[in-house]
Design a protein around this motif. Sequence first.
Motif, PDB file in Angstrom:
ATOM      1  N   LEU A 154       0.745  -1.168   0.117  1.00 33.15           N
ATOM      2  CA  LEU A 154       0.003   0.081   0.020  1.00 33.15           C
ATOM      3  C   LEU A 154       0.853   1.152   0.086  1.00 33.15           C
ATOM      4  O   LEU A 154       0.650   2.154  -0.702  1.00 33.15           O
ATOM      5  N   MET A 155       1.938   1.380   0.851  1.00 30.72           N
ATOM      6  CA  MET A 155       2.805   2.382   0.803  1.00 30.72           C
ATOM      7  C   MET A 155       3.557   2.524  -0.630  1.00 30.72           C
ATOM      8  O   MET A 155       3.862   3.719  -0.785  1.00 30.72           O
ATOM      9  N   LYS A 156       3.995   1.477  -1.226  1.00 29.31           N
ATOM     10  CA  LYS A 156       4.604   1.594  -2.437  1.00 29.31           C
ATOM     11  C   LYS A 156       3.594   2.172  -3.553  1.00 29.31           C
ATOM     12  O   LYS A 156       4.089   3.081  -4.217  1.00 29.31           O
ATOM     13  N   ILE A 157       2.471   1.629  -3.527  1.00 32.57           N
ATOM     14  CA  ILE A 157       1.657   2.179  -4.435  1.00 32.57           C
ATOM     15  C   ILE A 157       1.327   3.809  -4.249  1.00 32.57           C
ATOM     16  O   ILE A 157       1.250   4.218  -5.369  1.00 32.57           O
ATOM     17  N   ALA A 158       1.169   3.945  -2.929  1.00 35.78           N
ATOM     18  CA  ALA A 158       1.109   5.533  -2.720  1.00 35.78           C
ATOM     19  C   ALA A 158       2.083   6.411  -3.380  1.00 35.78           C
ATOM     20  O   ALA A 158       1.948   7.476  -3.942  1.00 35.78           O
ATOM     21  N   ILE A 159       3.351   5.728  -3.035  1.00 32.41           N
ATOM     22  CA  ILE A 159       4.780   6.510  -3.230  1.00 32.41           C
ATOM     23  C   ILE A 159       4.880   6.631  -4.989  1.00 32.41           C
ATOM     24  O   ILE A 159       5.178   7.722  -5.393  1.00 32.41           O
ATOM     25  N   ILE A 160       4.552   5.589  -5.479  1.00 28.83           N
ATOM     26  CA  ILE A 160       4.631   5.408  -7.004  1.00 28.83           C
ATOM     27  C   ILE A 160       3.591   6.422  -7.942  1.00 28.83           C
ATOM     28  O   ILE A 160       3.768   7.044  -8.609  1.00 28.83           O
ATOM     29  N   SER A 161       2.419   6.271  -7.277  1.00 28.77           N
ATOM     30  CA  SER A 161       1.331   6.844  -7.958  1.00 28.77           C
ATOM     31  C   SER A 161       1.295   8.298  -7.735  1.00 28.77           C
ATOM     32  O   SER A 161       0.930   8.985  -8.722  1.00 28.77           O
ATOM     33  N   PHE A 162       2.044   8.854  -6.582  1.00 26.44           N
ATOM     34  CA  PHE A 162       1.758  10.638  -6.585  1.00 26.44           C
ATOM     35  C   PHE A 162       2.870  11.186  -7.564  1.00 26.44           C
ATOM     36  O   PHE A 162       2.186  11.966  -8.267  1.00 26.44           O
ATOM     37  N   PRO A 163       3.911  10.681  -7.703  1.00 26.67           N
ATOM     38  CA  PRO A 163       4.702  11.395  -8.817  1.00 26.67           C
ATOM     39  C   PRO A 163       4.099  11.353 -10.262  1.00 26.67           C
ATOM     40  O   PRO A 163       4.347  11.976 -11.031  1.00 26.67           O
ATOM     41  N   LEU A 164       3.878  10.074 -10.505  1.00 23.98           N
ATOM     42  CA  LEU A 164       3.392   9.487 -11.587  1.00 23.98           C
ATOM     43  C   LEU A 164       2.111  10.484 -12.021  1.00 23.98           C
ATOM     44  O   LEU A 164       1.923  10.719 -13.138  1.00 23.98           O
ATOM     45  N   SER A 165       1.093  10.700 -11.164  1.00 21.04           N
ATOM     46  CA  SER A 165      -0.152  11.665 -11.367  1.00 21.04           C
ATOM     47  C   SER A 165       0.465  13.012 -11.671  1.00 21.04           C
ATOM     48  O   SER A 165      -0.199  13.567 -12.660  1.00 21.04           O
ATOM     49  N   ASN A 166       1.428  13.469 -11.369  1.00 23.28           N
ATOM     50  CA  ASN A 166       2.206  14.815 -11.440  1.00 23.28           C
ATOM     51  C   ASN A 166       2.707  14.828 -12.906  1.00 23.28           C
ATOM     52  O   ASN A 166       2.760  16.013 -13.684  1.00 23.28           O
ATOM     53  N   ILE A 167       3.144  13.688 -13.382  1.00 24.12           N
ATOM     54  CA  ILE A 167       3.686  13.568 -14.677  1.00 24.12           C
ATOM     55  C   ILE A 167       2.725  13.637 -15.774  1.00 24.12           C
ATOM     56  O   ILE A 167       2.831  14.202 -16.695  1.00 24.12           O
ATOM     57  N   LEU A 168       1.815  12.711 -15.412  1.00 22.55           N
ATOM     58  CA  LEU A 168       0.499  12.637 -16.251  1.00 22.55           C
ATOM     59  C   LEU A 168      -0.235  13.986 -16.575  1.00 22.55           C
ATOM     60  O   LEU A 168      -0.775  14.192 -17.902  1.00 22.55           O
ATOM     61  N   ILE A 169      -0.316  14.741 -15.557  1.00 21.63           N
ATOM     62  CA  ILE A 169      -1.067  16.010 -15.683  1.00 21.63           C
ATOM     63  C   ILE A 169      -0.488  16.862 -16.716  1.00 21.63           C
ATOM     64  O   ILE A 169      -0.971  17.733 -17.306  1.00 21.63           O
TER      65      ILE A 169
END
Length: 451
Positions: A139-154
Amino acid sequence: MPWLIAFLFKGDAYLSYMIAWIGSFVILFLTLTGWVRAMPKDRPLGEQLMRPMFIMHIIFAGYTCCTSIFYFFSVLGYDEFNAPISTFLVDQEKLELTAQCQRLYCLGHAAFITGVLMFMKYPTKHKYYIEKSNLASLLMKIAIISFPLSNILIRLPGLSQFSIQLSALSFIAGTLALAFAIPLKKPVNTLICSGLYVINFYIALTSGFKEPIIISVLVLGIFLYPNYKKLVLVTFVPILFGLFIVLPAYVNNYRSTAWTGDVAADDAAQQSLDAALNDENTTTWAFLVLRLSEIDMFTTFVKTTPSSVDYYGTELLKQSAIAIVPRIFWPEKPITEELVMARVYKAGVVNRGSNVSAKPAYIVDGYLSAGTFGVFLSMFLYGVIAQLISNKAEALFGGYILGTALIFSGLFQIFWRGLSFEFIINSVFWSYISMLGVFHILRKRNILKKT
Protein backbone atom coordinates in the motif's frame (compact mmCIF):
# COMPACT_ATOMS: atom_id res chain seq x y z
CA MET A 1 -43.29 2.27 -1.18
CA PRO A 2 -42.22 5.69 0.23
CA TRP A 3 -42.19 7.12 -3.31
CA LEU A 4 -45.56 5.57 -4.16
CA ILE A 5 -47.19 6.88 -0.96
CA ALA A 6 -45.69 10.35 -1.53
CA PHE A 7 -46.99 10.26 -5.12
CA LEU A 8 -50.51 9.35 -3.96
CA PHE A 9 -50.52 12.44 -1.71
CA LYS A 10 -49.07 14.81 -4.35
CA GLY A 11 -52.20 16.94 -4.07
CA ASP A 12 -50.88 18.12 -0.69
CA ALA A 13 -47.34 19.34 -1.51
CA TYR A 14 -46.35 19.77 2.15
CA LEU A 15 -47.41 16.24 3.13
CA SER A 16 -46.03 14.72 -0.07
CA TYR A 17 -42.61 16.30 0.51
CA MET A 18 -42.45 15.12 4.13
CA ILE A 19 -43.42 11.55 3.19
CA ALA A 20 -40.72 11.45 0.49
CA TRP A 21 -38.10 13.03 2.78
CA ILE A 22 -38.82 10.71 5.70
CA GLY A 23 -38.99 7.88 3.17
CA SER A 24 -35.27 8.15 2.48
CA PHE A 25 -34.54 7.72 6.20
CA VAL A 26 -36.81 4.66 6.19
CA ILE A 27 -34.90 3.23 3.21
CA LEU A 28 -31.59 3.88 4.96
CA PHE A 29 -32.79 2.18 8.13
CA LEU A 30 -34.31 -0.86 6.44
CA THR A 31 -31.29 -1.50 4.23
CA LEU A 32 -28.44 -0.71 6.63
CA THR A 33 -29.98 -2.86 9.37
CA GLY A 34 -30.16 -5.84 7.01
CA TRP A 35 -33.97 -6.00 7.00
CA VAL A 36 -34.21 -6.00 3.19
CA ARG A 37 -31.18 -8.21 2.65
CA ALA A 38 -28.73 -9.49 5.25
CA MET A 39 -25.45 -7.63 5.50
CA PRO A 40 -22.30 -9.45 4.29
CA LYS A 41 -20.87 -11.73 6.97
CA ASP A 42 -17.33 -12.06 5.58
CA ARG A 43 -16.06 -9.09 7.63
CA PRO A 44 -17.26 -7.06 10.65
CA LEU A 45 -19.39 -4.09 9.55
CA GLY A 46 -16.71 -1.62 10.62
CA GLU A 47 -14.28 -3.26 8.21
CA GLN A 48 -16.42 -3.02 5.07
CA LEU A 49 -17.54 0.61 5.15
CA MET A 50 -15.98 1.40 1.75
CA ARG A 51 -18.35 -0.97 -0.05
CA PRO A 52 -21.14 0.67 -2.14
CA MET A 53 -23.78 -0.40 0.37
CA PHE A 54 -22.25 1.88 2.97
CA ILE A 55 -20.15 4.86 1.86
CA MET A 56 -21.78 5.41 -1.56
CA HIS A 57 -25.25 4.85 -0.15
CA ILE A 58 -24.84 7.13 2.86
CA ILE A 59 -23.17 9.96 0.89
CA PHE A 60 -25.78 9.82 -1.88
CA ALA A 61 -28.75 9.68 0.48
CA GLY A 62 -27.27 12.18 2.91
CA TYR A 63 -26.24 14.80 0.34
CA THR A 64 -29.01 14.33 -2.20
CA CYS A 65 -32.11 13.25 -0.30
CA CYS A 66 -31.76 14.51 3.27
CA THR A 67 -30.20 17.99 3.03
CA SER A 68 -33.12 19.54 1.11
CA ILE A 69 -35.09 20.07 4.33
CA PHE A 70 -33.62 23.55 4.85
CA TYR A 71 -34.62 24.60 1.32
CA PHE A 72 -38.12 23.23 1.95
CA PHE A 73 -38.51 25.29 5.12
CA SER A 74 -37.21 28.40 3.34
CA VAL A 75 -39.96 27.90 0.73
CA LEU A 76 -42.42 27.87 3.64
CA GLY A 77 -41.01 31.21 4.81
CA TYR A 78 -38.58 30.18 7.55
CA ASP A 79 -35.46 32.31 7.92
CA GLU A 80 -32.56 31.54 10.29
CA PHE A 81 -34.79 28.89 11.94
CA ASN A 82 -37.37 31.57 12.74
CA ALA A 83 -41.01 30.92 11.84
CA PRO A 84 -42.43 32.94 8.92
CA ILE A 85 -44.19 36.19 9.62
CA SER A 86 -47.99 36.09 9.57
CA THR A 87 -48.23 37.99 6.26
CA PHE A 88 -45.91 35.60 4.39
CA LEU A 89 -47.50 33.98 1.34
CA VAL A 90 -46.09 30.63 0.21
CA ASP A 91 -45.24 30.37 -3.48
CA GLN A 92 -47.45 27.38 -4.24
CA GLU A 93 -45.75 26.56 -7.55
CA LYS A 94 -42.33 26.54 -5.90
CA LEU A 95 -43.65 24.36 -3.07
CA GLU A 96 -45.11 21.84 -5.53
CA LEU A 97 -41.87 21.74 -7.54
CA THR A 98 -39.90 21.13 -4.34
CA ALA A 99 -42.20 18.26 -3.39
CA GLN A 100 -41.95 16.80 -6.91
CA CYS A 101 -38.14 16.90 -6.82
CA GLN A 102 -38.08 15.28 -3.38
CA ARG A 103 -40.30 12.49 -4.69
CA LEU A 104 -37.82 11.97 -7.54
CA TYR A 105 -34.95 11.91 -5.01
CA CYS A 106 -36.80 9.26 -3.00
CA LEU A 107 -37.46 7.19 -6.13
CA GLY A 108 -33.82 7.52 -7.21
CA HIS A 109 -32.66 6.47 -3.74
CA ALA A 110 -34.86 3.37 -3.82
CA ALA A 111 -33.75 2.46 -7.36
CA PHE A 112 -30.07 2.94 -6.58
CA ILE A 113 -30.01 0.79 -3.45
CA THR A 114 -32.15 -1.87 -5.16
CA GLY A 115 -29.47 -2.15 -7.84
CA VAL A 116 -26.78 -2.48 -5.17
CA LEU A 117 -28.68 -5.08 -3.13
CA MET A 118 -29.57 -7.23 -6.15
CA PHE A 119 -25.89 -7.72 -7.05
CA MET A 120 -24.31 -7.52 -3.58
CA LYS A 121 -22.60 -10.92 -3.35
CA TYR A 122 -19.92 -11.15 -0.68
CA PRO A 123 -17.59 -12.78 -0.26
CA THR A 124 -16.72 -12.89 -3.94
CA LYS A 125 -14.82 -15.86 -5.29
CA HIS A 126 -11.21 -14.67 -5.17
CA LYS A 127 -9.22 -15.62 -8.24
CA TYR A 128 -6.04 -14.16 -6.78
CA TYR A 129 -4.57 -13.39 -3.39
CA ILE A 130 -1.72 -11.45 -1.79
CA GLU A 131 0.39 -12.40 1.20
CA LYS A 132 -1.01 -10.51 4.20
CA SER A 133 2.50 -9.78 5.47
CA ASN A 134 3.18 -7.80 2.27
CA LEU A 135 -0.02 -5.75 2.36
CA ALA A 136 1.10 -2.75 4.42
CA SER A 137 4.33 -2.29 2.42
CA LEU A 138 2.51 -2.71 -0.89
CA LEU A 139 0.00 0.00 0.00
CA MET A 140 2.80 2.41 0.86
CA LYS A 141 4.65 1.62 -2.38
CA ILE A 142 1.51 2.22 -4.45
CA ALA A 143 1.03 5.58 -2.72
CA ILE A 144 4.65 6.61 -3.29
CA ILE A 145 4.68 5.55 -6.97
CA SER A 146 1.24 6.91 -7.88
CA PHE A 147 1.83 10.42 -6.51
CA PRO A 148 4.74 11.54 -8.77
CA LEU A 149 3.26 9.59 -11.70
CA SER A 150 0.04 11.60 -11.43
CA ASN A 151 2.08 14.84 -11.54
CA ILE A 152 3.83 13.66 -14.71
CA LEU A 153 0.62 12.62 -16.49
CA ILE A 154 -1.14 15.93 -15.79
CA ARG A 155 1.48 17.63 -17.98
CA LEU A 156 0.91 15.27 -20.92
CA PRO A 157 -1.83 16.27 -23.40
CA GLY A 158 -4.85 13.97 -23.34
CA LEU A 159 -3.77 12.08 -20.23
CA SER A 160 -4.88 14.45 -17.48
CA GLN A 161 -7.82 12.24 -16.43
CA PHE A 162 -5.39 9.41 -15.65
CA SER A 163 -3.54 11.89 -13.48
CA ILE A 164 -6.72 12.50 -11.47
CA GLN A 165 -7.23 8.75 -11.04
CA LEU A 166 -3.67 8.14 -9.88
CA SER A 167 -3.81 11.11 -7.52
CA ALA A 168 -6.94 9.68 -5.87
CA LEU A 169 -5.34 6.20 -5.81
CA SER A 170 -2.22 7.61 -4.15
CA PHE A 171 -4.30 9.35 -1.49
CA ILE A 172 -6.39 6.25 -0.70
CA ALA A 173 -3.30 3.99 -0.67
CA GLY A 174 -1.37 6.37 1.58
CA THR A 175 -4.28 6.82 3.99
CA LEU A 176 -4.92 3.07 4.12
CA ALA A 177 -1.20 2.42 4.65
CA LEU A 178 -1.19 4.95 7.51
CA ALA A 179 -4.17 3.20 9.11
CA PHE A 180 -2.22 -0.08 8.84
CA ALA A 181 1.08 1.34 10.13
CA ILE A 182 -0.25 2.99 13.32
CA PRO A 183 -1.62 -0.16 15.05
CA LEU A 184 1.31 -2.24 13.75
CA LYS A 185 3.64 0.35 15.38
CA LYS A 186 5.86 0.72 12.33
CA PRO A 187 7.51 4.12 12.90
CA VAL A 188 9.11 4.43 9.44
CA ASN A 189 5.90 3.54 7.60
CA THR A 190 3.90 5.81 9.89
CA LEU A 191 6.24 8.74 9.26
CA ILE A 192 6.26 8.30 5.47
CA CYS A 193 2.50 7.78 5.24
CA SER A 194 1.83 10.73 7.56
CA GLY A 195 3.94 12.88 5.24
CA LEU A 196 1.96 11.69 2.22
CA TYR A 197 -1.31 12.38 4.03
CA VAL A 198 -0.23 15.92 4.94
CA ILE A 199 0.79 16.60 1.32
CA ASN A 200 -2.54 15.30 0.02
CA PHE A 201 -4.46 17.28 2.62
CA TYR A 202 -2.57 20.42 1.60
CA ILE A 203 -3.48 19.77 -2.05
CA ALA A 204 -7.12 19.39 -1.01
CA LEU A 205 -6.93 22.56 1.09
CA THR A 206 -5.62 24.58 -1.86
CA SER A 207 -7.96 23.05 -4.45
CA GLY A 208 -10.69 25.63 -3.92
CA PHE A 209 -13.31 22.92 -3.33
CA LYS A 210 -14.97 21.57 -0.18
CA GLU A 211 -15.33 17.92 -1.16
CA PRO A 212 -11.61 16.92 -1.27
CA ILE A 213 -11.06 18.33 2.22
CA ILE A 214 -14.07 16.52 3.69
CA ILE A 215 -13.16 13.27 1.93
CA SER A 216 -9.56 13.50 3.26
CA VAL A 217 -10.82 13.51 6.84
CA LEU A 218 -13.71 11.10 6.26
CA VAL A 219 -11.57 8.39 4.63
CA LEU A 220 -8.91 8.51 7.37
CA GLY A 221 -11.62 8.16 10.00
CA ILE A 222 -13.18 5.18 8.20
CA PHE A 223 -9.84 3.39 7.85
CA LEU A 224 -8.92 3.99 11.51
CA TYR A 225 -12.37 3.07 12.81
CA PRO A 226 -11.89 -0.76 13.04
CA ASN A 227 -8.94 -0.35 15.46
CA TYR A 228 -9.92 2.87 17.26
CA LYS A 229 -13.72 2.94 17.32
CA LYS A 230 -14.28 5.22 20.34
CA LEU A 231 -11.43 7.58 19.46
CA VAL A 232 -12.70 8.01 15.89
CA LEU A 233 -16.27 8.69 17.03
CA VAL A 234 -15.11 11.21 19.64
CA THR A 235 -12.71 13.09 17.34
CA PHE A 236 -13.66 12.68 13.69
CA VAL A 237 -17.41 13.26 14.00
CA PRO A 238 -16.96 16.73 15.64
CA ILE A 239 -14.18 17.54 13.12
CA LEU A 240 -16.43 16.71 10.17
CA PHE A 241 -19.26 18.75 11.69
CA GLY A 242 -16.86 21.69 12.16
CA LEU A 243 -15.69 21.40 8.55
CA PHE A 244 -19.25 21.66 7.26
CA ILE A 245 -19.60 24.91 9.22
CA VAL A 246 -16.24 26.50 8.38
CA LEU A 247 -15.53 25.29 4.83
CA PRO A 248 -18.17 27.34 2.93
CA ALA A 249 -16.63 30.60 4.15
CA TYR A 250 -13.09 29.25 3.71
CA VAL A 251 -13.68 28.13 0.11
CA ASN A 252 -15.38 31.39 -0.87
CA ASN A 253 -12.52 33.44 0.59
CA TYR A 254 -9.89 31.18 -0.98
CA ARG A 255 -11.39 31.42 -4.46
CA SER A 256 -11.68 35.19 -4.29
CA THR A 257 -8.01 35.56 -3.28
CA ALA A 258 -6.08 32.66 -4.86
CA TRP A 259 -7.96 32.36 -8.15
CA THR A 260 -7.34 35.99 -9.06
CA GLY A 261 -3.63 35.22 -9.28
CA ASP A 262 -2.61 38.08 -6.99
CA VAL A 263 -1.99 35.99 -3.86
CA ALA A 264 0.11 32.83 -3.46
CA ALA A 265 -1.75 29.62 -2.57
CA ASP A 266 -0.15 29.39 0.90
CA ASP A 267 -1.01 32.99 1.79
CA ALA A 268 -4.52 32.65 0.37
CA ALA A 269 -5.13 29.49 2.42
CA GLN A 270 -3.96 31.16 5.63
CA GLN A 271 -5.97 34.32 5.02
CA SER A 272 -9.07 32.31 4.12
CA LEU A 273 -8.75 30.11 7.20
CA ASP A 274 -8.44 33.16 9.45
CA ALA A 275 -11.42 34.79 7.78
CA ALA A 276 -13.54 31.63 8.08
CA LEU A 277 -12.73 31.10 11.76
CA ASN A 278 -13.45 34.75 12.60
CA ASP A 279 -16.55 35.05 10.43
CA GLU A 280 -19.69 35.01 12.55
CA ASN A 281 -21.82 34.24 9.48
CA THR A 282 -20.23 30.93 8.48
CA THR A 283 -23.37 29.04 9.49
CA THR A 284 -25.75 31.31 7.58
CA TRP A 285 -29.15 30.15 6.52
CA ALA A 286 -28.21 30.87 2.91
CA PHE A 287 -25.55 28.13 2.98
CA LEU A 288 -27.95 25.56 4.46
CA VAL A 289 -30.66 26.48 1.97
CA LEU A 290 -28.74 26.94 -1.28
CA ARG A 291 -25.30 25.34 -0.93
CA LEU A 292 -25.85 22.24 1.20
CA SER A 293 -28.41 20.87 -1.26
CA GLU A 294 -28.83 21.05 -5.05
CA ILE A 295 -32.63 20.89 -5.02
CA ASP A 296 -33.00 24.55 -6.02
CA MET A 297 -31.28 23.84 -9.34
CA PHE A 298 -33.31 20.63 -9.75
CA THR A 299 -36.60 22.53 -9.40
CA THR A 300 -35.57 24.81 -12.28
CA PHE A 301 -34.86 21.83 -14.53
CA VAL A 302 -38.17 20.20 -13.59
CA LYS A 303 -40.05 23.46 -14.20
CA THR A 304 -38.72 23.79 -17.76
CA THR A 305 -38.61 20.10 -18.76
CA PRO A 306 -40.71 18.97 -20.54
CA SER A 307 -42.95 22.10 -20.54
CA SER A 308 -40.56 24.28 -22.59
CA VAL A 309 -37.57 21.96 -23.19
CA ASP A 310 -38.19 18.43 -24.46
CA TYR A 311 -36.71 15.36 -22.81
CA TYR A 312 -33.27 14.58 -24.21
CA GLY A 313 -33.85 10.87 -24.74
CA THR A 314 -30.56 9.21 -25.67
CA GLU A 315 -28.80 12.47 -26.59
CA LEU A 316 -26.91 12.71 -23.29
CA LEU A 317 -25.69 9.12 -23.71
CA LYS A 318 -24.42 9.94 -27.21
CA GLN A 319 -22.56 12.94 -25.80
CA SER A 320 -21.13 10.65 -23.11
CA ALA A 321 -19.80 8.32 -25.82
CA ILE A 322 -18.08 11.32 -27.42
CA ALA A 323 -16.56 12.28 -24.05
CA ILE A 324 -14.97 8.82 -23.71
CA VAL A 325 -12.77 9.33 -26.80
CA PRO A 326 -9.37 10.70 -25.65
CA ARG A 327 -8.64 14.16 -27.04
CA ILE A 328 -5.20 12.94 -28.10
CA PHE A 329 -7.00 10.88 -30.81
CA TRP A 330 -9.60 13.56 -31.60
CA PRO A 331 -8.14 17.08 -31.09
CA GLU A 332 -11.35 18.74 -32.39
CA LYS A 333 -13.55 16.83 -29.96
CA PRO A 334 -16.30 19.02 -28.44
CA ILE A 335 -15.43 20.34 -24.98
CA THR A 336 -17.35 18.27 -22.42
CA GLU A 337 -17.96 21.24 -20.13
CA GLU A 338 -19.64 23.13 -22.98
CA LEU A 339 -21.83 20.13 -23.87
CA VAL A 340 -23.04 19.90 -20.27
CA MET A 341 -23.54 23.63 -19.78
CA ALA A 342 -25.65 23.87 -22.95
CA ARG A 343 -28.59 22.18 -21.19
CA VAL A 344 -28.01 24.31 -18.10
CA TYR A 345 -28.37 27.50 -20.18
CA LYS A 346 -31.32 26.03 -22.10
CA ALA A 347 -33.21 25.40 -18.86
CA GLY A 348 -32.44 28.89 -17.56
CA VAL A 349 -30.57 27.66 -14.48
CA VAL A 350 -27.85 30.29 -15.06
CA ASN A 351 -27.35 32.99 -17.67
CA ARG A 352 -24.89 32.45 -20.50
CA GLY A 353 -22.93 35.55 -19.53
CA SER A 354 -22.35 34.44 -15.92
CA ASN A 355 -19.02 32.93 -14.87
CA VAL A 356 -20.67 30.04 -13.04
CA SER A 357 -20.48 26.27 -13.47
CA ALA A 358 -23.79 24.64 -12.53
CA LYS A 359 -23.52 21.13 -13.91
CA PRO A 360 -26.57 18.93 -13.27
CA ALA A 361 -26.19 15.93 -10.99
CA TYR A 362 -26.48 12.37 -12.33
CA ILE A 363 -30.03 11.97 -11.04
CA VAL A 364 -31.04 15.23 -12.74
CA ASP A 365 -29.66 13.98 -16.07
CA GLY A 366 -31.75 10.85 -15.57
CA TYR A 367 -34.84 13.07 -15.29
CA LEU A 368 -33.82 15.23 -18.26
CA SER A 369 -33.44 12.09 -20.38
CA ALA A 370 -36.80 10.44 -19.72
CA GLY A 371 -38.62 11.97 -16.77
CA THR A 372 -39.62 9.79 -13.82
CA PHE A 373 -38.77 6.57 -15.68
CA GLY A 374 -35.36 8.06 -16.53
CA VAL A 375 -34.68 8.65 -12.82
CA PHE A 376 -35.63 5.07 -11.94
CA LEU A 377 -33.64 3.42 -14.75
CA SER A 378 -30.51 5.58 -14.48
CA MET A 379 -30.28 5.26 -10.70
CA PHE A 380 -30.94 1.51 -10.79
CA LEU A 381 -28.11 1.06 -13.32
CA TYR A 382 -25.93 3.36 -11.20
CA GLY A 383 -26.26 0.98 -8.25
CA VAL A 384 -25.86 -2.14 -10.39
CA ILE A 385 -22.70 -0.94 -12.15
CA ALA A 386 -21.07 0.31 -8.95
CA GLN A 387 -21.75 -2.97 -7.18
CA LEU A 388 -20.56 -5.11 -10.11
CA ILE A 389 -17.32 -3.14 -10.29
CA SER A 390 -16.79 -3.58 -6.54
CA ASN A 391 -17.39 -7.34 -6.95
CA LYS A 392 -14.93 -7.50 -9.84
CA ALA A 393 -12.29 -5.54 -7.93
CA GLU A 394 -12.50 -7.88 -4.93
CA ALA A 395 -12.32 -10.95 -7.22
CA LEU A 396 -9.22 -9.62 -9.02
CA PHE A 397 -7.36 -8.16 -6.04
CA GLY A 398 -7.90 -10.84 -3.43
CA GLY A 399 -10.65 -9.33 -1.32
CA TYR A 400 -11.86 -6.18 0.40
CA ILE A 401 -8.62 -4.39 1.32
CA LEU A 402 -7.04 -4.16 -2.13
CA GLY A 403 -10.24 -4.64 -4.12
CA THR A 404 -12.79 -2.27 -2.62
CA ALA A 405 -10.91 -0.17 -0.03
CA LEU A 406 -8.03 0.64 -2.42
CA ILE A 407 -8.96 0.11 -6.08
CA PHE A 408 -12.71 0.78 -6.02
CA SER A 409 -12.43 3.72 -3.60
CA GLY A 410 -9.34 5.13 -5.31
CA LEU A 411 -10.25 4.82 -8.98
CA PHE A 412 -14.04 5.09 -8.81
CA GLN A 413 -14.46 7.86 -6.24
CA ILE A 414 -16.67 9.74 -8.70
CA PHE A 415 -19.44 7.28 -7.74
CA TRP A 416 -19.61 8.86 -4.28
CA ARG A 417 -21.19 12.06 -5.53
CA GLY A 418 -22.03 11.48 -9.17
CA LEU A 419 -21.70 14.22 -11.78
CA SER A 420 -23.35 14.70 -15.15
CA PHE A 421 -23.67 11.71 -17.48
CA GLU A 422 -20.75 12.80 -19.67
CA PHE A 423 -18.30 13.17 -16.79
CA ILE A 424 -19.25 10.06 -14.85
CA ILE A 425 -19.49 7.67 -17.82
CA ASN A 426 -16.12 8.86 -19.14
CA SER A 427 -14.49 8.58 -15.72
CA VAL A 428 -15.92 5.12 -14.92
CA PHE A 429 -14.94 3.74 -18.35
CA TRP A 430 -11.31 4.82 -18.10
CA SER A 431 -11.08 3.96 -14.41
CA TYR A 432 -12.09 0.41 -15.32
CA ILE A 433 -9.27 0.32 -17.89
CA SER A 434 -6.88 1.64 -15.21
CA MET A 435 -8.06 -1.06 -12.79
CA LEU A 436 -7.23 -3.77 -15.31
CA GLY A 437 -3.87 -2.11 -15.94
CA VAL A 438 -2.97 -2.12 -12.22
CA PHE A 439 -4.09 -5.76 -11.99
CA HIS A 440 -1.81 -6.85 -14.85
CA ILE A 441 1.17 -4.97 -13.34
CA LEU A 442 0.68 -6.70 -9.97
CA ARG A 443 0.26 -10.06 -11.69
CA LYS A 444 3.41 -9.62 -13.77
CA ARG A 445 5.41 -8.81 -10.67
CA ASN A 446 3.90 -11.87 -8.95
CA ILE A 447 2.49 -9.71 -6.16
CA LEU A 448 -0.97 -11.10 -6.91
CA LYS A 449 -0.89 -14.90 -7.00
CA LYS A 450 -3.44 -17.36 -8.30
CA THR A 451 -5.51 -19.09 -5.64
